[in-house]
Write a protein that holds these residues in place. Structure first.
Motif, PDB file in Angstrom:
ATOM      1  N   UNK A 152       0.778  -1.229   0.000  1.00 51.78           N
ATOM      2  CA  UNK A 152       0.000   0.000   0.000  1.00 51.78           C
ATOM      3  C   UNK A 152       0.808   1.276   0.000  1.00 51.78           C
ATOM      4  N   UNK A 153       2.136   1.173  -0.104  1.00 51.61           N
ATOM      5  CA  UNK A 153       2.974   2.378  -0.082  1.00 51.61           C
ATOM      6  C   UNK A 153       3.004   3.052  -1.452  1.00 51.61           C
ATOM      7  N   UNK A 154       3.254   4.336  -1.442  1.00 51.03           N
ATOM      8  CA  UNK A 154       3.503   5.048  -2.689  1.00 51.03           C
ATOM      9  C   UNK A 154       4.836   4.588  -3.268  1.00 51.03           C
ATOM     10  N   UNK A 155       4.993   4.803  -4.568  1.00 49.95           N
ATOM     11  CA  UNK A 155       6.209   4.351  -5.231  1.00 49.95           C
ATOM     12  C   UNK A 155       7.453   5.021  -4.650  1.00 49.95           C
ATOM     13  N   UNK A 156       7.328   6.280  -4.279  1.00 52.33           N
ATOM     14  CA  UNK A 156       8.480   6.972  -3.710  1.00 52.33           C
ATOM     15  C   UNK A 156       8.895   6.348  -2.391  1.00 52.33           C
ATOM     16  N   UNK A 157       7.916   6.032  -1.551  1.00 52.21           N
ATOM     17  CA  UNK A 157       8.225   5.361  -0.292  1.00 52.21           C
ATOM     18  C   UNK A 157       8.776   3.957  -0.543  1.00 52.21           C
ATOM     19  N   UNK A 158       8.221   3.276  -1.548  1.00 54.76           N
ATOM     20  CA  UNK A 158       8.718   1.955  -1.897  1.00 54.76           C
ATOM     21  C   UNK A 158      10.173   1.993  -2.320  1.00 54.76           C
ATOM     22  N   UNK A 159      10.549   3.017  -3.089  1.00 48.03           N
ATOM     23  CA  UNK A 159      11.941   3.151  -3.498  1.00 48.03           C
ATOM     24  C   UNK A 159      12.844   3.327  -2.281  1.00 48.03           C
ATOM     25  N   UNK A 160      12.460   4.197  -1.367  1.00 48.21           N
ATOM     26  CA  UNK A 160      13.289   4.436  -0.187  1.00 48.21           C
ATOM     27  C   UNK A 160      13.446   3.195   0.670  1.00 48.21           C
ATOM     28  N   UNK A 161      12.334   2.501   0.904  1.00 48.22           N
ATOM     29  CA  UNK A 161      12.403   1.289   1.726  1.00 48.22           C
ATOM     30  C   UNK A 161      13.200   0.199   1.018  1.00 48.22           C
ATOM     31  N   UNK A 162      13.015   0.081  -0.302  1.00 49.05           N
ATOM     32  CA  UNK A 162      13.788  -0.902  -1.054  1.00 49.05           C
ATOM     33  C   UNK A 162      15.268  -0.590  -1.055  1.00 49.05           C
ATOM     34  N   UNK A 163      15.613   0.700  -1.117  1.00 51.99           N
ATOM     35  CA  UNK A 163      17.014   1.107  -1.077  1.00 51.99           C
ATOM     36  C   UNK A 163      17.649   0.694   0.252  1.00 51.99           C
ATOM     37  N   UNK A 164      16.950   0.956   1.354  1.00 45.87           N
ATOM     38  CA  UNK A 164      17.483   0.589   2.673  1.00 45.87           C
ATOM     39  C   UNK A 164      17.597  -0.926   2.797  1.00 45.87           C
ATOM     40  N   UNK A 165      16.555  -1.639   2.339  1.00 54.19           N
ATOM     41  CA  UNK A 165      16.585  -3.105   2.351  1.00 54.19           C
ATOM     42  C   UNK A 165      17.772  -3.608   1.532  1.00 54.19           C
ATOM     43  N   UNK A 166      17.983  -3.006   0.362  1.00 51.11           N
ATOM     44  CA  UNK A 166      19.094  -3.399  -0.492  1.00 51.11           C
ATOM     45  C   UNK A 166      20.448  -3.126   0.150  1.00 51.11           C
ATOM     46  N   UNK A 167      20.581  -2.017   0.853  1.00 55.20           N
ATOM     47  CA  UNK A 167      21.837  -1.728   1.549  1.00 55.20           C
ATOM     48  C   UNK A 167      22.083  -2.735   2.667  1.00 55.20           C
ATOM     49  N   UNK A 168      21.012  -3.097   3.392  1.00 53.22           N
ATOM     50  CA  UNK A 168      21.154  -4.104   4.436  1.00 53.22           C
ATOM     51  C   UNK A 168      21.617  -5.442   3.901  1.00 53.22           C
ATOM     52  N   UNK A 169      21.292  -5.709   2.650  1.00 54.38           N
ATOM     53  CA  UNK A 169      21.672  -6.951   1.988  1.00 54.38           C
ATOM     54  C   UNK A 169      23.055  -6.831   1.344  1.00 54.38           C
ATOM     55  N   UNK A 170      23.251  -5.808   0.538  1.00 54.15           N
ATOM     56  CA  UNK A 170      24.435  -5.721  -0.306  1.00 54.15           C
ATOM     57  C   UNK A 170      25.690  -5.230   0.411  1.00 54.15           C
TER      58      UNK A 170
END
Length: 535
Positions: free
Chosen positions: A66-84
């Motif tokens: 249910x998040x906006x795309x902008x919020x999705x990008x930010x959360x995905x970026x943080x998730x990706x940093x936690x992984x990569x």
């Protein structure tokens, strides 16, 4: 006169306690996103916690719903940093943050882009399915762009121990990634729709278990005795090859020791010997002494040796990362040149630009790529050669298999990454490739980990790090092509296309939902999903 309507008092919504709650909620989501990515990292080798990956995706699925795309990008970026960030720490082992953190950030940005689209489809019917398809699309994009792509971190490469591994024989690494992501997003969906979420959790696991019998191991083209030589290096680090003669001598010595063990009856006579990448950084076509040493080893072991060498081509006087087939009687009879070169290592894109930030770019090579995927005929075996970095690329490995190979060799040099997790991550890729193509794999590393991998992905023998060793094993030669080999990139293309179609549909729904309804009151609010309450 009729008094105009009085606007409602919304000042209470901006009170400091409300803002503090919003800030705390945002911080909590950021922490959870980083933790979710961290769980996926922890699922990767050398750990065997493969089941953490679906949980990491479940965290991402909950955060994106249910998040906006902008919020999705930010959360995905943080998730990706936690992984990569932790996954790629090996890239900075000897060059520092200049390589490690920018690379991790670029990979995380791609994940953030994919997460933005996942947020867009997160409220569509069957959302976990579309989100998992978009994960496949995201991995595909990272595998081809920029600079030829960087597929390190594909979810499949963290699953050599898990129930999902047999799926590689059906649809390769992309199908494993899809199944893991679908399980996780299905878990996230359980609380909203049990009837949909439960099957999406169970189905990928069931498919993996059902595919187990499809992983063939029978030697339909006979067997071959293979030896993988790990000669070791004088020291770890970028300058290990400053003692290039010592590296060559180490591999010659360990091969002759194996020959003595064969003569004494302690080891079997190998039909095929695999040396690592960079086992001879001295060009044996230009250096008579290096050629004599390799010839000495081949005659002692009485078998052809695949020698990883740096060869300078006469046509342009530029180096090639080459594997030379050295026959004990005839000397060098064939070559394979690495096709997928490592940017910022073997090559340096935009060298002048990146020199602005660090002069270490001048340490990158000017290697030239090969183009022929065909490997070597060595005794009874037709050996596919996929050198080091190449094992991460689906198409590169498949091309070497479809050239007629019935055995895979991965000569690699991990000395430049010390005691980091890089070598274990790369071994996991080799195990996935074994199942994907139904072939045994021989991994020969300068300093470890060298390994013998059966066609079902199991490791039957392996070495330690920075110790001389030789692995000898009888392996099946398999000519049968798996479904994944026959289909090639089609499963990935189809899944990517379906994911993008879901995004297009989601964006269309948004645009239609955001159009004003004729006669509607001006006070109605709109959300990211259309009219009020649609999200």
């Amino acid at each position: 006169m009729v008094a105009p309507p009085v606007a409602p008092d919304t000042s209470a919504a901006d009170t400091p306690p409300t803002r503090r709650r919003d800030v705390r909620g945002t911080l909590l989501r950021i922490v959870l996103a980083a933790a979710g990515g961290g769980l996926v990292f922890l699922s990767f080798p050398p750990r065997t916690l493969w089941w953490l990956a679906p949980i990491g995706f479940a965290v991402l699925g909950v955060l994106l719903h249910g998040r906006k795309m902008r919020a999705g990008f930010g959360l995905g970026l943080v998730w990706g940093l936690g992984f990569m960030v932790p996954l790629l720490r090996w890239t900075g082992e000897f060059v520092g943050l200049i390589a490690w953190l920018p690379l991790a950030l670029v990979c995380a940005l791609f994940i953030g882009l994919g997460a933005a689209f996942m947020a867009r489809v997160s409220t569509l019917p069957g959302a976990p399915l579309w989100m998992a398809l978009l994960w496949v699309a995201d991995e595909h994009l990272r595998s081809v762009f920029p600079f030829g792509g960087f597929p390190w971190g594909k979810i499949a490469f963290g699953q050599p121990e898990g129930w999902y591994l047999p799926l590689a024989a059906l649809g390769g690494a992309p199908l494993i990634g899809f199944a893991v992501a679908l399980t996780g997003f299905g878990l996230a969906h359980l609380g909203r729709d049990w009837k949909l979420g439960a099957p999406l959790v169970v189905l990928p696991l069931a498919l993996g278990l059902a595919a187990t019998p499809l992983v063939g191991t029978a030697p339909d083209q006979g067997t071959v005795v293979v030896a993988a030589i790990q000669g070791n290096v004088p020291r770890a680090g970028l300058d290990f090859n400053s003692q290039r003669r010592a590296v060559l001598d180490n591999h010659v010595k360990r091969t002759i020791e194996l020959a003595e063990a064969v003569k004494a009856g302690r080891e079997r006579q190998p039909d095929v010997v695999i040396w690592p990448e960079n086992s001879s950084d001295i060009d044996p076509f230009r250096n008579v002494d290096a050629a004599a040493q390799i010839d000495r080893a081949a005659r002692a072991i009485k078998a052809p040796i695949a020698v990883g060498a740096v060869v300078v081509d006469k046509s342009d006087n530029l180096p090639r990362n080459t594997v030379v087939l050295w026959d004990p009687e005839r000397g060098p009879v064939d070559t394979y040149t690495k096709r997928q070169l490592q940017p910022f290592g073997e090559t340096m894109p935009y060298r002048e630009f990146f020199r602005i930030f660090s002069k270490t770019v001048d340490r990158a090579g000017v290697f030239q790529p090969g183009s022929d995927p065909e490997g070597f005929t060595m005794g009874p075996a037709k050996v596919a050669i996929d050198t080091c970095y190449e094992v991460a690329f689906d198409g590169v490995v498949r091309d070497s298999i479809t050239a007629g190979a019935n055995l895979i060799a991965i000569p690699t040099n991990n000395a430049t990454f010390g005691f980091t997790e890089m070598t274990y991550q790369q071994l996991a890729m080799s195990r996935v490739r074994a199942v994907e193509h139904g072939k045994a794999v021989v991994v020969a590393a300068t300093s470890g980990v060298s390994a013998i991998v059966a066609p079902d992905g199991s490791v039957t023998r392996r070495t330690g790090l920075f110790t001389p060793d030789a692995l000898v094993a009888e392996l099946p030669l398999r000519g049968e092509a798996t479904l994944a080999t026959r289909l090639g990139a089609w499963p990935e293309w189809v899944m990517t296309a379906l994911g993008l179609l879901a995004v297009a549909f989601g964006l269309t729904v948004k645009r239609r939902g955001s159009r004003p309804t004729p006669g509607a009151g001006v006070g109605e609010e709109e959300t990211d999903g259309g009219p009020a309450g649609a999200a």
